[in-house]
Design a protein around this motif. Structure first.
Motif, short mmCIF file in Angstrom:
data_model
loop_
_atom_site.label_atom_id
_atom_site.label_comp_id
_atom_site.label_asym_id
_atom_site.label_seq_id
_atom_site.Cartn_x
_atom_site.Cartn_y
_atom_site.Cartn_z
N PRO A 47 36.72 32.80 8.76
CA PRO A 47 37.64 33.08 9.87
C PRO A 47 37.55 32.06 11.01
N GLU A 48 36.42 31.41 11.16
CA GLU A 48 36.28 30.37 12.19
C GLU A 48 36.47 28.97 11.61
N ASP A 49 35.93 28.73 10.42
CA ASP A 49 35.94 27.38 9.84
C ASP A 49 37.32 26.94 9.36
N LEU A 50 38.07 27.82 8.73
CA LEU A 50 39.37 27.42 8.18
C LEU A 50 40.40 27.06 9.26
N PRO A 51 40.53 27.84 10.33
CA PRO A 51 41.46 27.41 11.38
C PRO A 51 41.08 26.06 11.99
N ARG A 56 47.04 20.50 9.15
CA ARG A 56 47.68 21.48 8.28
C ARG A 56 47.88 22.74 9.11
N ARG A 57 48.66 23.66 8.59
CA ARG A 57 48.96 24.87 9.36
C ARG A 57 48.42 26.09 8.61
N LEU A 58 47.61 26.86 9.31
CA LEU A 58 47.15 28.14 8.77
C LEU A 58 48.27 29.14 9.02
N VAL A 59 49.00 29.45 7.97
CA VAL A 59 50.20 30.29 8.09
C VAL A 59 49.81 31.74 8.34
N ARG A 60 48.78 32.18 7.61
CA ARG A 60 48.37 33.57 7.71
C ARG A 60 46.90 33.68 7.32
N ALA A 61 46.18 34.57 8.00
CA ALA A 61 44.77 34.78 7.68
C ALA A 61 44.49 36.28 7.70
#
Length: 76
Positions: free
Chosen positions: A47-51, A59-64
């Motif tokens: 939850p912290e590393d991917l954004p 790149r764009r985090l579309v949904r988490a």
């Protein structure tokens, strides 16, 4: 999520985010702009590393929704 162009799905299981982030770049290398990867990871740091990774690699985090993440390629 039906309107997303999901071109690949990857279940990274319990792999650590360090390894995931390295493999993500390779996995998404040939994606066209607008292509989306659905990543599943149970790593608690995701939850912290991917954004942060998305911001750094443009790149764009579309949904988490842990453990699922949708990442969009924003340019070729």
């Amino acid at each position: 999520m039906d309107d997303l162009n999901v071109v690949d799905e990857w279940d990274a299981g319990d792999m650590g985010c360090g390894e995931i982030l390295i493999l993500l770049r390779t996995r998404m290398r040939d994606f066209a702009a607008g292509d989306v990867l659905k990543l599943t990871t149970r790593d608690l740091g995701a939850p912290e590393d991917l954004p942060a990774w998305c911001r750094l690699t443009e790149r764009r985090l579309v949904r988490a929704e842990h453990p699922d993440y949708w990442i969009e390629q924003t340019s070729n």
